[in-house]
Design a protein around this motif. Structure first.
Motif, PDB file in Angstrom:
ATOM      1  N   ASP A   1     -17.130 -13.799   3.344  1.00 27.85           N
ATOM      2  CA  ASP A   1     -17.471 -12.427   2.958  1.00 27.85           C
ATOM      3  C   ASP A   1     -16.203 -11.587   2.980  1.00 27.85           C
ATOM      4  O   ASP A   1     -15.669 -11.279   4.039  1.00 27.85           O
ATOM      5  N   THR A   2     -15.709 -11.238   1.807  1.00 25.71           N
ATOM      6  CA  THR A   2     -14.464 -10.479   1.696  1.00 25.71           C
ATOM      7  C   THR A   2     -14.696  -8.997   1.427  1.00 25.71           C
ATOM      8  O   THR A   2     -13.750  -8.265   1.147  1.00 25.71           O
TER       9      THR A   2
ATOM     10  N   SER B   1      -6.913 -18.956  -0.622  1.00 26.75           N
ATOM     11  CA  SER B   1      -5.971 -17.879  -0.938  1.00 26.75           C
ATOM     12  C   SER B   1      -4.866 -18.363  -1.857  1.00 26.75           C
ATOM     13  O   SER B   1      -4.348 -17.598  -2.672  1.00 26.75           O
ATOM     14  N   TRP B   2      -4.473 -19.637  -1.742  1.00 24.87           N
ATOM     15  CA  TRP B   2      -3.512 -20.182  -2.691  1.00 24.87           C
ATOM     16  C   TRP B   2      -4.090 -20.122  -4.112  1.00 24.87           C
ATOM     17  O   TRP B   2      -3.421 -19.667  -5.040  1.00 24.87           O
ATOM     18  N   GLY B   3      -5.322 -20.574  -4.241  1.00 26.14           N
ATOM     19  CA  GLY B   3      -5.960 -20.534  -5.562  1.00 26.14           C
ATOM     20  C   GLY B   3      -6.204 -19.112  -6.031  1.00 26.14           C
ATOM     21  O   GLY B   3      -6.049 -18.812  -7.225  1.00 26.14           O
TER      22      GLY B   3
ATOM     23  N   SER C   1      -9.986  -6.830   3.705  1.00 24.22           N
ATOM     24  CA  SER C   1     -10.128  -7.338   2.338  1.00 24.22           C
ATOM     25  C   SER C   1     -11.050  -6.450   1.505  1.00 24.22           C
ATOM     26  O   SER C   1     -10.818  -6.260   0.306  1.00 24.22           O
ATOM     27  N   GLY C   2     -12.095  -5.893   2.127  1.00 24.21           N
ATOM     28  CA  GLY C   2     -12.954  -4.960   1.402  1.00 24.21           C
ATOM     29  C   GLY C   2     -12.200  -3.704   0.994  1.00 24.21           C
ATOM     30  O   GLY C   2     -12.422  -3.163  -0.101  1.00 24.21           O
ATOM     31  N   MET C   3     -11.297  -3.239   1.859  1.00 21.95           N
ATOM     32  CA  MET C   3     -10.483  -2.079   1.523  1.00 21.95           C
ATOM     33  C   MET C   3      -9.536  -2.404   0.363  1.00 21.95           C
ATOM     34  O   MET C   3      -9.367  -1.591  -0.559  1.00 21.95           O
ATOM     35  N   TYR C   4      -8.900  -3.587   0.387  1.00 23.30           N
ATOM     36  CA  TYR C   4      -8.021  -3.973  -0.716  1.00 23.30           C
ATOM     37  C   TYR C   4      -8.796  -4.029  -2.034  1.00 23.30           C
ATOM     38  O   TYR C   4      -8.265  -3.650  -3.087  1.00 23.30           O
ATOM     39  N   PHE C   5     -10.021  -4.525  -1.981  1.00 23.68           N
ATOM     40  CA  PHE C   5     -10.847  -4.578  -3.194  1.00 23.68           C
ATOM     41  C   PHE C   5     -11.053  -3.179  -3.758  1.00 23.68           C
ATOM     42  O   PHE C   5     -10.945  -2.976  -4.977  1.00 23.68           O
TER      43      PHE C   5
ATOM     44  N   ILE D   1      -5.228 -13.507   2.897  1.00 24.01           N
ATOM     45  CA  ILE D   1      -5.658 -12.565   1.859  1.00 24.01           C
ATOM     46  C   ILE D   1      -4.684 -11.398   1.772  1.00 24.01           C
ATOM     47  O   ILE D   1      -4.322 -10.933   0.679  1.00 24.01           O
ATOM     48  N   THR D   2      -4.227 -10.916   2.919  1.00 26.55           N
ATOM     49  CA  THR D   2      -3.269  -9.805   2.937  1.00 26.55           C
ATOM     50  C   THR D   2      -1.951 -10.213   2.286  1.00 26.55           C
ATOM     51  O   THR D   2      -1.359  -9.447   1.510  1.00 26.55           O
TER      52      THR D   2
END
Length: 513
Positions: free
Chosen positions: A470-471, A303-305, A476-480, A267-268
């Motif tokens: 759960d992202t 993550s590819w998709g 990942s929650g911070m990136y969101f 994800i990163t």
């Protein structure tokens, strides 16, 4: 108090981390990077993080794993608080770097201790550092009543509902352990929203953070794939993750680079590549060369998709000139990575993994998740009021062994409904989509802001992965939150600049008259 006087930068005596106009923040926000002397990098916002890096590096070289385990978390949280007080943008950057590198520090500590520590205190460092931003919510709680705070407030109420349910059923320790991870992205989103006047600085610093982070973690991940270092081998075997991450031999493992597992790292890399494509920096070429192979070597198909989904949004929303640059950058990334894929040892595992995308009937992980959604109605009925924080994940180890718990759920959607129930789950999801809708409208109004539009694309990708995991917690929650809050404060900053320019123009006309 009117909205104009409620702006953080105009509140007398406000805490600097909440947007007060102290000199260090003003200077770093207004002074261009070229005008600052090189010495400022050792006396300004980089001084304390550089000190943490040097102390950590020396302890690793001295093989002082135990001392590293005891000192890393206090150092990281202390520096985070210092940056929070003085340099808001660099605080966010430092938290990102902690998420990037902390698992690797933990691996060094365990390796030189000679013992795998399943509950290493080092791993709590990025979460605690991110939660420092929660002070801004405590100190500016009155602004929670503003309309722009409504989505975050809905999510906050939903999380606190789950916390109360968790305390009642599993006790305060498991519930508190879990709620920290749920609250951390909300705190970060609120912190960014309060410091909206620093949007240009946020954009510049976060661009550099993701580009250089992608370069460092990407190249290290490639090295890990070709020649797994001994501390990685030790960690995979002792933790039991070699069963899911492959055999820790050259070309035989799914890489996690400096992060804790393949999922968060993938994800990163996805977010880093999306941000790199939007950047004007020449370093984005190096980020593509490092990030694309590293993402492929994770073998994380979701993550590819998600990367493809994240690219579709900028292609649809950017202006024509920026769209052409993005397309050229995508082809450049692909062209630079093509020669590497001609090596059989590298391409064979990737081709084998890609071939499973069209054969989902034999995919165990897909079948398990499909079972969750097939039985979703039964799960939703059973957890109508919610089981509360502490009922899933690592916190379940702290709960009563006789209580009804689930160790993990391979679906973020099911996890939200199981923990928060229908009352909290619907409120939480409503807050998520409200944030995303506002970000969409903000990016639509500024088609030339590639940072904001790429951020929204990344947020959509992260939300899409929620069907699998759960992202909305951790990195990942911070990136969101970066993706959905940055475009909104970008519009607010642009409107403020426009009003200021109009006022200056009117003042000059009056002077001329």
């Amino acid at each position: 108090m009117s909205e104009a006087t409620a702006i953080p930068g105009s509140m007398p005596g406000a805490l600097p981390g909440t947007g007060s106009a102290r000199a260090p923040v003003r200077a770093s926000a207004r002074a261009p990077a070229r005008a600052r002397s090189r010495s400022s990098y050792l006396t300004g916002p980089f001084a304390m993080p550089f000190g943490v890096f040097m102390i950590t590096f020396v302890l690793i070289l001295a093989h002082q794993g135990r001392l590293l385990e005891l000192t890393f978390m206090p150092m990281g949280v202390a520096v985070s608080f210092w940056l929070y007080r003085r340099y808001p943008a660099h605080y966010l950057s430092f938290v990102c770097w902690l998420f990037f590198l902390t698992p690797e520090v933990r691996r060094f500590a365990d390796y030189y201790n000679g013992v795998f520590n399943s509950t290493s205190i080092i791993m709590t460092t990025p979460i605690f550092a991110a939660c420092v931003s929660g002070l801004s919510m405590v100190l500016n709680y009155r602004q929670l009543g503003q309309r722009r705070a409504a989505p975050l407030l809905m999510m906050l109420i939903a999380v606190m509902y789950g916390y109360v349910m968790g305390v009642a059923q599993f006790g305060i320790m498991p519930a508190t352990f879990t709620v920290i991870g749920w609250l951390q992205p909300i705190f970060i989103g609120w912190y960014i929203q309060l410091n909206w006047r620093l949007y240009p600085l946020f954009r510049r610093v976060l661009f550099k953070t993701f580009i250089y982070g992608t370069i460092l973690m990407g190249f290290y991940g490639i090295y890990q794939y070709v020649s797994p270092p001994p501390w990685t081998v030790f960690w995979l075997v002792k933790s039991g993750m070699d069963s899911s991450s492959g055999t820790p031999v050259p070309f035989g493992m799914r890489i996690c680079s400096t992060m804790n597992s393949t999922g968060p790292f993938a994800i990163t890399m996805m977010v880093g590549l999306l941000m790199s494509l939007a950047s004007r920096s020449k370093m984005k070429i190096a980020a593509g060369v490092a990030g694309v192979p590293a993402l492929l070597f994770t073998a994380v198909r979701t993550s590819w998709g998600a990367l493809v989904i994240g690219l579709i949004y900028p292609l649809a929303m950017l202006d024509v000139r920026s769209r052409l640059r993005l397309v050229m950058a995508v082809f450049l990334f692909a062209g630079l990575c093509t020669p590497m894929l001609m090596i059989d040892q590298i391409s064979a595992p990737i081709v084998r993994r890609m071939s499973t995308i069209g054969n989902l009937s034999d995919d165990n992980s897909f079948q398990a998740r499909q079972g969750f959604y097939t039985n979703f109605s039964a799960i939703a009925e059973e957890s109508f009021a919610g089981h509360g924080m502490g009922s899933t994940g690592l916190a379940s180890k702290l709960a009563d062994p006789h209580a009804q718990i689930i160790a993990s759920l391979d679906s973020g959607v099911v996890d939200v409904m199981w923990v928060l129930g229908w009352p909290g789950g619907l409120l939480y999801v409503a807050g998520l989509f409200a944030l995303l809708w506002r970000a969409f409208l903000a990016s639509l109004s500024r088609p030339g802001d590639r940072f904001a539009i790429s951020g929204v694309g990344a947020a959509i990708s992260i939300l899409a992965i929620m069907v699998m995991i759960d992202t909305m917690q951790g990195a990942s929650g911070m990136y969101f939150m970066f993706g959905v809050v940055m475009p909104v404060i970008g519009v607010r900053y642009a409107q403020e600049q426009q009003r200021r320019n109009l006022a200056i123009g009117r003042a000059r006309k009056r002077e001329a008259a």
